[in-house]
Write an enzyme that holds these catalytic residues in place. Structure first.
Site, short mmCIF file in Angstrom:
data_model
loop_
_atom_site.label_atom_id
_atom_site.label_comp_id
_atom_site.label_asym_id
_atom_site.label_seq_id
_atom_site.Cartn_x
_atom_site.Cartn_y
_atom_site.Cartn_z
N CYS A 83 2.40 6.93 10.76
CA CYS A 83 2.29 7.48 9.40
C CYS A 83 3.50 8.35 9.03
O CYS A 83 3.43 9.15 8.09
CB CYS A 83 0.99 8.27 9.22
SG CYS A 83 -0.48 7.27 9.55
N TYR B 124 -0.23 1.17 13.09
CA TYR B 124 -0.54 0.05 13.98
C TYR B 124 -1.97 -0.39 13.77
O TYR B 124 -2.87 0.43 13.60
CB TYR B 124 -0.35 0.49 15.44
CG TYR B 124 -1.03 -0.42 16.44
CD1 TYR B 124 -0.48 -1.66 16.78
CD2 TYR B 124 -2.24 -0.05 17.05
CE1 TYR B 124 -1.11 -2.49 17.69
CE2 TYR B 124 -2.87 -0.88 17.96
CZ TYR B 124 -2.30 -2.11 18.27
OH TYR B 124 -2.93 -2.95 19.16
N ASP C 158 3.01 5.36 5.22
CA ASP C 158 4.14 4.90 6.01
C ASP C 158 3.68 3.87 7.05
O ASP C 158 2.81 3.06 6.77
CB ASP C 158 4.84 6.12 6.65
CG ASP C 158 6.32 5.91 6.88
OD1 ASP C 158 6.66 5.14 7.80
OD2 ASP C 158 7.14 6.50 6.14
N ARG D 239 0.84 -1.21 0.00
CA ARG D 239 0.00 0.00 0.00
C ARG D 239 0.87 1.25 0.00
O ARG D 239 2.08 1.19 0.19
CB ARG D 239 -0.94 0.01 1.21
CG ARG D 239 -0.21 0.05 2.55
CD ARG D 239 -1.13 0.39 3.70
NE ARG D 239 -0.49 0.24 5.00
CZ ARG D 239 0.36 1.11 5.54
NH1 ARG D 239 0.67 2.22 4.89
NH2 ARG D 239 0.90 0.89 6.73
N GLY E 229 -7.20 0.25 2.86
CA GLY E 229 -8.29 1.18 3.17
C GLY E 229 -8.05 2.02 4.39
O GLY E 229 -7.04 2.72 4.48
N PHE E 230 -8.95 1.93 5.39
CA PHE E 230 -8.87 2.82 6.55
C PHE E 230 -8.82 2.03 7.85
O PHE E 230 -9.27 0.88 7.92
CB PHE E 230 -10.05 3.80 6.57
CG PHE E 230 -11.41 3.14 6.67
CD1 PHE E 230 -11.91 2.73 7.89
CD2 PHE E 230 -12.19 2.94 5.53
CE1 PHE E 230 -13.17 2.13 8.00
CE2 PHE E 230 -13.45 2.34 5.62
CZ PHE E 230 -13.93 1.93 6.85
#
Length: 236
Positions: free
Chosen positions: A191, A92, A89, A86, A173-174
């Site tokens: 990130c 978790y 960076d 993906r 995704g999220f």
């Protein structure tokens, strides 16, 4: 206009590696149909999952700079680590966090990666505002959703977003922090953003554990509204 159809599946609690391979299988199936000009009535898939403790990093992430502990320490605290395909960076994933993986054929929507990222953010902003009266915010030049109550002027990240897109098909995704144990973010630079606080719904609302099942229903509704889709359960 007729709504686009997505197959929905809640995977429950599942290891990151197993889920990643499952995502890739669905992703590859969509691409193969596109390559072979096979029409498909559905626009893709939408998965929910909760992972055991794991750190994942994007293909262009900086492990040496942003993972702050050794491999031995990760074993000691029972946390897995994966270099992924993906963008973004290091982040978790763990218990109490809601992960959403839309695997979409963007030919049914629009072919604009930046618009797609902004709409994923909009799903979270819509969900937070409609259900909890929390004002989720974007940060210029950053991907994700933040919360700022104005007390100290410092924003806290509540949702991370990282995707892969190839041939206008999406995966990953999220990750929404609901009841997440935020201590695990202390071992990374989340990130890759220095001096960035991370928060959760539980922390901001100052409540005991929040029903993840209820949050799932609310997020599904927000996703349906923002992307103008209809969910049908994945066939057995």
């Amino acid at each position: 206009m007729k709504k686009k159809i997505l197959f929905f599946e809640d995977l429950g609690k599942k290891e990151f590696q197993e889920t990643w391979m499952y995502q890739k299988k669905l992703f590859d199936e969509i691409i193969q149909k596109k390559v072979n000009n096979i029409s498909d009535k559905k626009a893709g898939y939408f998965l929910f999952v909760e992972h055991p403790h794991v750190y994942t990093i994007g293909k262009n992430g900086h492990k040496n700079q942003h993972l702050l502990v050794s491999s031995d320490f990760l074993k000691k605290i029972d946390v897995s680590f994966y270099q992924t395909d993906r963008g973004g960076d290091i982040t978790y994933h763990g218990p109490g966090q809601l992960i959403g993986y839309p695997i979409l054929n963007m030919d049914y929507f629009f072919t604009d990666i930046h618009k797609y990222l902004r709409l994923l953010e909009e799903v979270m902003i819509h969900f937070l505002c409609k259900n909890y009266a929390i004002k989720g915010e974007r940060k210029k030049g950053r991907t994700g959703v933040w919360f700022n109550n104005g007390k100290n002027g410092k924003s806290r990240k509540i949702c991370a977003i990282g995707i892969r897109m190839s041939r206008w098909v999406t995966m990953h995704g999220f990750a929404l922090n609901v009841n997440t144990d935020l201590q695990y973010f202390n071992h990374i630079i989340p990130c890759g953003i220095y001096n960035q606080e991370v928060t959760s719904l539980k922390k901001e609302l100052k409540k005991d554990d929040i029903s993840l099942q209820k949050v799932k229903c609310m997020v599904k509704k927000s996703f349906q509204e923002i992307f103008d889709v209809e969910f049908i359960n994945m066939p057995d």
